[in-house]
Design a protein around this motif. Structure first.
Motif, mmCIF file in Angstrom:
data_model
loop_
_atom_site.group_PDB
_atom_site.id
_atom_site.type_symbol
_atom_site.label_atom_id
_atom_site.label_comp_id
_atom_site.label_asym_id
_atom_site.label_seq_id
_atom_site.Cartn_x
_atom_site.Cartn_y
_atom_site.Cartn_z
ATOM 1 N N UNK A 42 72.347 35.110 30.620
ATOM 2 C CA UNK A 42 70.962 35.559 30.486
ATOM 3 C C UNK A 42 69.992 34.476 30.969
ATOM 4 N N UNK A 43 70.267 33.228 30.654
ATOM 5 C CA UNK A 43 69.393 32.146 31.133
ATOM 6 C C UNK A 43 69.426 32.053 32.659
ATOM 7 N N UNK A 44 70.586 32.296 33.232
ATOM 8 C CA UNK A 44 70.706 32.299 34.696
ATOM 9 C C UNK A 44 69.811 33.376 35.296
ATOM 10 N N UNK A 45 69.836 34.573 34.687
ATOM 11 C CA UNK A 45 68.988 35.674 35.177
ATOM 12 C C UNK A 45 67.522 35.367 34.950
ATOM 13 N N UNK A 46 67.199 34.777 33.796
ATOM 14 C CA UNK A 46 65.812 34.428 33.499
ATOM 15 C C UNK A 46 65.318 33.371 34.488
ATOM 16 N N UNK A 47 66.154 32.375 34.758
ATOM 17 C CA UNK A 47 65.776 31.320 35.696
ATOM 18 C C UNK A 47 65.515 31.867 37.108
ATOM 19 N N UNK A 48 66.353 32.778 37.559
ATOM 20 C CA UNK A 48 66.130 33.379 38.880
ATOM 21 C C UNK A 48 64.811 34.128 38.929
ATOM 22 N N UNK A 49 64.509 34.835 37.841
ATOM 23 C CA UNK A 49 63.242 35.567 37.764
ATOM 24 C C UNK A 49 62.049 34.597 37.815
ATOM 25 N N UNK A 93 62.122 35.491 15.813
ATOM 26 C CA UNK A 93 63.073 36.472 16.349
ATOM 27 C C UNK A 93 62.537 37.889 16.208
ATOM 28 N N UNK A 94 61.969 38.201 15.075
ATOM 29 C CA UNK A 94 61.425 39.541 14.867
ATOM 30 C C UNK A 94 60.322 39.845 15.876
ATOM 31 N N UNK A 95 59.424 38.907 16.083
ATOM 32 C CA UNK A 95 58.338 39.130 17.035
ATOM 33 C C UNK A 95 58.858 39.274 18.465
ATOM 34 N N UNK A 96 59.870 38.501 18.817
ATOM 35 C CA UNK A 96 60.460 38.595 20.154
ATOM 36 C C UNK A 96 61.080 39.971 20.376
ATOM 37 N N UNK A 97 61.803 40.457 19.372
ATOM 38 C CA UNK A 97 62.408 41.793 19.459
ATOM 39 C C UNK A 97 61.331 42.855 19.568
ATOM 40 N N UNK A 107 66.515 40.144 28.167
ATOM 41 C CA UNK A 107 67.358 38.963 28.355
ATOM 42 C C UNK A 107 66.826 37.781 27.550
ATOM 43 N N UNK A 108 65.504 37.611 27.582
ATOM 44 C CA UNK A 108 64.888 36.544 26.785
ATOM 45 C C UNK A 108 65.216 36.748 25.308
ATOM 46 N N UNK A 166 70.727 47.989 24.493
ATOM 47 C CA UNK A 166 71.850 47.560 23.650
ATOM 48 C C UNK A 166 71.717 46.092 23.254
ATOM 49 N N UNK A 167 71.204 45.270 24.157
ATOM 50 C CA UNK A 167 70.963 43.867 23.807
ATOM 51 C C UNK A 167 70.014 43.776 22.621
ATOM 52 N N UNK A 168 68.983 44.590 22.665
ATOM 53 C CA UNK A 168 67.975 44.547 21.606
ATOM 54 C C UNK A 168 68.515 45.074 20.287
ATOM 55 N N UNK A 169 69.330 46.140 20.333
ATOM 56 C CA UNK A 169 69.839 46.672 19.067
ATOM 57 C C UNK A 169 70.809 45.696 18.411
ATOM 58 N N UNK A 170 71.566 44.940 19.218
ATOM 59 C CA UNK A 170 72.357 43.843 18.653
ATOM 60 C C UNK A 170 71.439 42.891 17.890
#
Length: 414
Positions: A403-410, A329-333, A351-352, A276-280
């Motif tokens: 999302x940055x919090x989750x990315x940072x933990x990872x 953005x397109x390449x990231x998606x 998340x990224x 769902x994040x990606x479809x947004x």
């Protein structure tokens, strides 16, 4: 192998979707039924029928339910084209929250639930809600879930209050997250429930609702135990019926209302949220492209100080920054989609994508407003609406900071 080529058949369908949106959907952007709380159900149904006639309705659905079973990459291409108008995904029945809810139900619902709840959604005949967010905490941190369900071995009883429930007014399929209290029959913990919602045209009071009403303090009871207190006033208006405040008062549901396994709601929510994040991101990329195209045309034709404003470095650099951002953005998606199509959960990458794309596309919309100057803050173009809606995109399905919090933990875990 890395291959960025879009197959000819997919490219042709992308172009067909874009032209459909331009020819059939864009004219509705000034329809009075596009209210401050989003499109009305009447407008939505009219748009849905246009997509149905064009054989572009719910193309993402599984083939077993009449869809085309698109891969995530294919969705990225098609949704970007649909997003040219914020009404495009609504017409094609691939807008939030229905798109994410359909995905979840296709993975978790039992056969009876599929026929009763999912099939009518795929057919464009009814809308849905995902009732999780609460005014006292549960949202980005669902562990704070306060809505409670009890179970006596036969029925569930749900009590609690939710808000920012997108599309609540008039929705027929309700997915409700509640904390199942300890009981001798089922595991406790966050649990999903599936039930019927509003019946449009009914009267106020138990069993009825007023799905066409927006705002105000008058309560609308959609069925015994579900009360829609009001529709909230928000800056965005791209979701049907806006965002509601909902109260559950001794909502009694049979055992068959259990969606998936008891106590597994957070796992199912993650199953829904990653795609769902990606479809947004896909849909809003299309909207940002639209804003850029309007800004570019303005920069070509508007003159100042003896030449088109696009020939001034200050404006051309903003347009260049937009072009760079749209490409990135397109390449990231696409990368996150490719991972998911190859079997990865891609939580980290989604998340990224959500954090990066939402922030960059907001900057794109902001620069488009700046290039347009005075008319950029008016409704002479759709750019001001895209700008307001894009601001809300930075919060949908998790704000950037979460999302940055989750990315940072990872990152720290290596």
């Amino acid at each position: 192998m890395i291959d960025f080529a879009i197959p000819a058949e997919l490219a042709a369908e992308r172009d067909r979707v874009r032209q459909f949106v331009i020819d059939e959907i864009v004219p509705y952007e000034r329809d009075p039924r596009l209210t401050s709380h989003g499109p009305t159900d009447e407008l939505r149904q009219e748009l849905v029928e246009l997509a149905r006639a064009a054989q572009l309705l719910t193309v993402q659905a599984p083939r077993s339910l009449g869809g085309r079973g698109l891969t995530h990459i294919e969705q990225a291409v098609i949704y970007e084209a649909a997003g040219w108008s914020t009404l495009g995904p609504i017409a094609m029945n691939c807008a939030a929250p229905d798109e994410g809810n359909m995905f979840l139900l296709s993975k978790v619902a039992d056969p009876g639930q599929v026929q009763r709840y999912l099939a009518p959604m795929v057919g464009g005949h009814q809308r849905s809600v995902f009732a999780m967010t609460e005014p006292d905490g549960a949202g980005s941190d669902p562990a704070q879930l306060a809505t409670e369900a009890t179970f006596d071995g036969t029925n569930f009883t749900i009590n609690g209050r939710k808000w920012l429930i997108t599309g609540a007014n008039g929705a027929k399929t309700w997915i409700i997250m509640a904390r199942l209290a300890a009981n001798p029959h089922l595991p406790e913990g966050p649990t999903l429930f599936l039930t019927d919602g509003d019946q449009p045209g009914g009267s106020d009071g138990p069993g009825g609702g007023s799905s066409g009403s927006h705002g105000g303090s008058r309560e609308r009871r959609t069925r015994q135990g579900i009360v829609i207190e009001r529709t909230m006033n928000t800056m965005d208006r791209n979701y049907v019926a806006g965002h509601g405040v909902v109260r559950f008062e001794n909502l009694v549901l049979p055992k068959e209302a259990l969606l998936g396994e008891a106590g597994q709601a957070l796992r199912y929510a993650q199953l829904r949220l990653a795609p769902a994040r990606l479809t947004h991101c896909m849909r809003w990329l299309g909207a940002a492209e639209r804003a850029q195209s309007i800004a570019v045309e303005h920069a070509r034709t508007r003159t100042a100080f003896g030449k088109p404003i696009g020939e001034h470095e200050g404006v051309s650099f903003m347009l260049a920054d937009n072009e760079i951002a749209l490409h990135q953005c397109r390449l990231t998606i696409w990368h996150a989609c490719w991972l998911m199509d190859n079997g990865a959960k891609a939580r980290h990458e989604s998340s990224i994508a959500k954090a990066f794309v939402s922030e960059e596309l907001f900057k794109v919309a902001d620069r488009c407003v700046q290039v347009l100057g005075g008319i950029g803050i008016s409704d002479e173009t759709v750019v001001e609406m895209i700008f307001r809606d894009m601001r809300a995109f930075r919060l949908y399905d998790g704000p950037t900071e979460v999302h940055k919090y989750a990315i940072g933990r990872k990152v720290l875990r290596g």
